[in-house]
Design a protein around this motif. Structure first.
Motif, short mmCIF file in Angstrom:
data_model
loop_
_atom_site.label_atom_id
_atom_site.label_comp_id
_atom_site.label_asym_id
_atom_site.label_seq_id
_atom_site.Cartn_x
_atom_site.Cartn_y
_atom_site.Cartn_z
N GLU A 97 36.16 47.80 39.38
CA GLU A 97 36.42 48.82 38.19
C GLU A 97 37.39 48.05 37.44
OE1 GLU A 97 36.80 52.85 38.94
OE2 GLU A 97 35.61 53.22 37.08
N ASN A 98 38.48 47.56 38.15
CA ASN A 98 39.69 47.02 37.40
C ASN A 98 39.23 46.02 36.57
OD1 ASN A 98 42.79 47.12 38.01
ND2 ASN A 98 41.58 48.00 39.93
N VAL A 99 38.10 45.16 36.95
CA VAL A 99 37.48 44.13 35.83
C VAL A 99 36.59 44.55 34.90
CG1 VAL A 99 36.25 41.93 35.81
CG2 VAL A 99 37.75 42.43 37.85
N LEU A 135 32.40 37.72 37.02
CA LEU A 135 33.80 37.27 37.09
C LEU A 135 34.67 37.24 38.47
CD1 LEU A 135 35.43 38.56 33.84
CD2 LEU A 135 35.42 36.18 34.65
N LEU A 136 34.07 38.25 38.94
CA LEU A 136 34.95 38.57 40.30
C LEU A 136 34.38 37.55 41.37
CD1 LEU A 136 34.58 42.21 41.78
CD2 LEU A 136 36.81 40.77 41.43
N ALA A 137 33.26 37.01 41.44
CA ALA A 137 32.62 35.92 41.90
C ALA A 137 33.49 34.35 41.65
CB ALA A 137 31.21 35.81 41.85
N GLU A 142 34.37 38.41 45.12
CA GLU A 142 33.15 39.32 45.23
C GLU A 142 32.79 40.26 46.34
OE1 GLU A 142 33.45 36.13 45.35
OE2 GLU A 142 31.78 35.13 46.59
N ARG A 143 33.51 39.77 47.43
CA ARG A 143 33.23 40.65 48.52
C ARG A 143 34.13 41.78 48.85
NH1 ARG A 143 33.38 36.02 53.02
NH2 ARG A 143 33.12 37.64 54.71
N LEU A 160 43.00 38.80 40.80
CA LEU A 160 42.18 40.14 40.36
C LEU A 160 42.76 40.28 38.72
CD1 LEU A 160 40.33 42.61 40.29
CD2 LEU A 160 42.16 43.78 41.38
N GLU A 161 44.04 40.04 38.50
CA GLU A 161 44.65 40.21 37.35
C GLU A 161 43.96 39.01 36.36
OE1 GLU A 161 48.66 40.63 36.47
OE2 GLU A 161 48.75 42.66 36.95
N ILE A 162 43.82 38.00 36.95
CA ILE A 162 43.30 36.84 35.99
C ILE A 162 41.78 37.19 35.53
CG2 ILE A 162 42.60 34.19 35.83
CD1 ILE A 162 44.98 33.84 37.89
#
Lengths: 260, 318, 290
Positions: A97-99, A135-137, A142-143, A160-162
């Motif tokens: 959710e942050n992303v 993006l998380l991946a 992603e995990r 995560l911030e990036i």
């Protein structure tokens, strides 16, 4: 015309000049690093460029448009995105959710449609969610997607911030010490990530203390000391500049040999 | 059970609302029930403002006052149906929240608290002092909504208390549904983001001022409808509905139960609505016990009653 | 003109009480970042305990001393039992804790004493003193004098004594204060004690004029809070000026406009000030650090 152009930027806090008459340019796809000892005014410079502080003097131009003192949320619309030295994570939200929140400009719509969960709102949220997973991946998280953001390690939160900053599809990305507090492996990962992002055409403005990282990936380096620009040029030139060695590299080199 | 999940919450609420009456020994309990639902509705608005967006208001009773007096006055002065008056009140509250919220929401923390408090007190004072219109501190009669009469004509005979239990229960469910929709929507996410880090929210493009204002307006409408329902149910209203204590009560209910979740906040409303009824047994100890409960919960169960309970149960299971 | 002078005098008297409440707020706020909504109850306790100690036969100065000491005890207990354990809680939780404390204190007072309105005699008689065409109660002089004395005393305490400087250091940067060896826990206790004493003193001074009962606290807390905000939260000078200003504005509104809306005037002014100057009249401008 450069993508980002900073001219004569300055700010004072209680009469003390934190940044004074700093100027430089950033081109698309270029990695420009701002270095300097602690308290040199690097983060303050970032805060002025990204609209969090109002500069007292000077001009910031983004793709030819004067954006000096423009609100951060408007800068975001123009494609300027950033991360923070002291982590600014959305607590009590999951990693994913942050992303997703980073996609705000893309997913936000009518508030009434959101209240009544109309199909439009749900569709936008769904589309963006898929993009956020990609993006998380990309940053290797992603995990951890479902985990509460606060539970992640420091290095993971930096990534995560990036990811969140990339959600904006920025033209220029400001990274404030992305490798601080990360171990060697994590630093290398971030290194690769930055290079990859730059290769895709995004301009990168970087503040970093890890000199090895800076020297390895920067196209151009701006050196600040006591709020003033004392040198600028490619890594080779800057590392040979006597003023720079005196002000910064000397102490950093000494620290480095201590750690070894 | 995951507290946040939308359908679970709605299901739990619906089941409680339907099943509870089977255990009611007298019609008095229907009254307490509808009071809980009315307070629960206001508190759901507080969840949006405080739980999602992290903004503290100590003046939301002002909007409840506007809603309540709209139902008392609009039928008399504008000749509209009391049901329409509820909607007029909600629109008026939303409009006033929009105007007042703009400057107020630039303030943070305690400053926002006192500014909203000032607003609430002004509304309460207006209602108390303009006696020739509002009836003053003694209150004013409110017209009949007319549903009971309508049902009677259709051949159904229901007790007033039971009818209001159902009506307010439905309103609460709708309110909870809206708040839960918002939670997982883009707007709700942006609100929670600015709660987590305002500066980071701004850099991802959240227009913080605009979103705070949206949350403020929505929660004001919730408070307003809650005030209207209270007025319509009691057929009578006094300026106390807009008073400082009512504002504090709303925030306390929400935070005591757990302002992060709709269910938690409504649970808080249930506790604090029934507590005074129970405490009347203690007569003059009522205030002391109420104050003590507020303090103890906030000191020892910081996330609020329901989340703390949930954590306890989870801990047992593992 | 005598009318104006009369309003001014009564405004300053009430304003002095607001200033004392605001000073109490300021001290606690500086030491702990907590806005203590129970501040008004300290004033109430000061008045009520004096009433009953005096009624039980104690001479007035002794009764007042008992009241102030008891209130200090309550203030310290509030800190130890409620504020310290809740350190780091969000603003809204702290608001509820101190409002809860306020309700608890009110509830207990009503049980221990009663729900009646009380007073005790003025310290130096009730003979009005003529003053530029208006009249002034001797007790008003006590109230205003008391507020000024407290202000000067606090000023000396914070600037001349080591303990006072420790409190200021804690307010400025808690961690840094701890690192240089300041016992910040003790500073908190001291602040709550001091704040309670100032509140109780205000109660003792003003009760002969305004009377007291178990429920006067919340109104005073709101006004004192507003005064502190008006002056700029955390600034003692702001608290004094904010309090006096608020009292005068109220008195003028009551005199020239409408006595019903005197409380409204106070909040209208505060809203106006907060909009124009979100940090209050004397508040420091803060820059967000990221």
């Amino acid at each position: 015309m450069s993508l980002l152009q900073v001219d004569g930027l300055g700010i004072e806090f209680g009469g003390l000049k934190a940044v004074d008459n700093v100027g430089f340019k950033v081109e698309p796809g270029e990695i420009v690093s701002v270095i300097g000892p602690n308290g040199a005014g690097k983060t303050t410079l970032f805060n002025m460029i990204s609209g969090i502080y109002l500069p007292k003097a000077g001009r910031v131009t983004l793709a030819g448009q004067d954006v000096t003192g423009m609100e951060p949320h408007l800068l975001a619309r123009l494609g300027l995105s950033r991360t923070f030295q002291n982590l600014q994570i959305f607590q009590h939200m999951s990693v994913l959710e942050n992303v997703v929140a980073g996609f705000h400009l893309e997913e936000s719509g009518n508030v009434l449609s959101d209240l009544f969960a109309l199909p439009g709102s749900r569709k936008r949220a769904r589309t963006v969610r898929a993009k956020a997973e990609v993006l998380l991946a990309r940053v290797g998280l992603e995990r951890a997607a479902g985990a509460e953001a606060g539970s992640l390690s420091y290095g993971a939160l930096k990534r995560l911030e990036i990811a969140r900053a990339l959600a904006l599809s920025p033209k220029i990305l400001l990274l404030d010490e992305p490798a601080a507090g990360c171990n060697a492996v994590e630093t290398e990962e971030i290194d690769e990530l930055i290079a990859e992002v730059a290769k895709s055409g995004v301009a990168i403005l970087l503040v970093e203390h890890d000199m090895k990282l800076v020297m390895r990936i920067s196209n151009h380096i701006v050196v600040l000391d006591h709020g003033e620009k004392i040198a600028e040029g490619d890594p080779e030139t800057v590392s040979r500049n006597p003023d720079v060695i005196a002000a910064y590299l000397g102490t950093a080199a000494a620290q480095e040999s201590e750690h070894a | 059970m995951k507290l946040g999940s939308k359908h679970t919450t709605l299901l739990v609420l619906a089941v409680i609302i339907i099943v509870a009456p089977f255990f009611f020994p007298s019609s008095y309990y229907f009254r307490v029930g509808s009071l809980i639902f009315i307070n629960g509705l206001a508190v759901t608005g507080i969840v949006i403002l405080t739980g999602y967006a992290g903004q503290v208001s100590l003046g939301h009773a002002g909007f409840a006052g506007i809603g309540a007096y709209a139902c008392a006055l609009a039928p008399v002065y504008l000749g509209v149906h009391p049901g329409l008056a509820l909607i007029i009140g909600a629109l008026l509250s939303g409009a006033i929240a929009f105007l007042v919220g703009r400057p107020i929401l630039r303030l943070k923390g305690y400053y926002l608290g006192v500014a909203s408090l000032g607003f609430g007190i002004l509304v309460a004072m207006l209602l108390t002092n303009e006696a020739q219109i509002t009836g003053g501190p003694d209150g004013i009669r409110v017209a009949d909504l007319g549903i009971r009469g309508l049902l009677r004509e259709m051949g159904f005979r229901v007790k007033g208390s039971e009818l209001w239990y159902v009506l307010t229960g439905i309103c609460l469910l709708i309110g909870a549904w809206l708040a839960l929709n918002l939670h997982d929507s883009p707007t709700g996410r942006a609100l929670r983001a600015l709660h987590g880090s305002e500066v980071a929210a701004r850099t991802v493009g959240v227009d913080v001022a605009r979103l705070k204002l949206q949350a403020f307006v929505i929660s004001a409408v919730f408070a307003s409808v809650s005030g209207s329902l209270l007025a319509l149910q009691n057929r009578f209203i006094t300026p106390e509905v807009a008073g400082f204590l009512h504002s504090v009560e709303m925030v306390t209910m929400a935070v005591l139960g757990g302002v992060g979740s709709v269910l938690g906040a409504i649970f808080g409303a249930a506790i604090l609505t029934t507590l005074p009824q129970v405490l009347t047994v203690f007569a003059e100890y009522e205030y002391a016990v109420l104050g003590l409960v507020m303090m103890l919960v906030m000191i020892f169960l910081r996330d609020g009653l329901l989340p703390s309970l949930a954590k306890l149960i989870k801990g047992r299971e593992q | 003109m005598p009318e104006l002078m009369q309003f001014l005098l009564s405004g300053l008297t009430v304003g002095a009480v607001y200033a004392l409440v605001a000073l109490g707020f300021t001290i606690i706020y500086n030491a702990s970042d907590v806005v203590n909504f129970a501040q008004g109850e300290f004033v109430m306790l000061g008045g009520m305990i004096t009433v009953f100690a005096y009624g039980a036969g104690a001479p007035l100065p002794l009764a007042a001393a008992v009241a102030i000491l008891t209130t200090v005890f309550v203030g310290v207990a509030l800190n130890k039992l409620a504020i310290e354990p809740a350190r780091g809680a969000p603003v809204v939780s702290l608001i509820i804790i101190t409002i809860g404390a306020s309700i608890l204190i009110r509830g207990v007072t009503q049980i221990v004493f009663d729900k009646q309105i009380h007073r005790f005699p003025a310290f130096t008689g009730d003979a009005p003193i003529p003053f530029f065409g208006a009249t002034l109660l001797p007790q008003s002089l006590w109230v205003v004098g008391g507020a000024l004395t407290v202000f000067v005393g606090l000023y000396l305490f914070f600037t001349k004594t080591l303990t006072g400087k420790a409190v200021l250091a804690t307010a400025n940067n808690r961690l840094a204060a701890q690192l240089v060896g300041i016992n910040t826990g003790w500073v908190m206790t001291l602040s709550f004690g001091l704040s309670a004493a100032i509140g109780a003193l205000a109660g003792v001074l003003v009760t002969p004029i305004t009377l007291t009962s178990y429920d006067v606290g919340i109104g005073l807390a709101l006004k004192g809070f507003a005064a502190a905000m008006l002056g700029g939260m955390g600034n003692p000078k702001g608290a004094l000026v904010g309090g006096l200003l608020l009292g005068v504005i109220e008195a003028m509104t009551a005199g020239y406009l409408s006595s019903q809306y005197k409380d409204a005037a106070a909040f209208v002014v505060i809203l106006a000030v907060l909009f124009a100057m979100p940090q209050g009249l004397f508040g420091a401008k803060s820059t967000e650090r990221v």
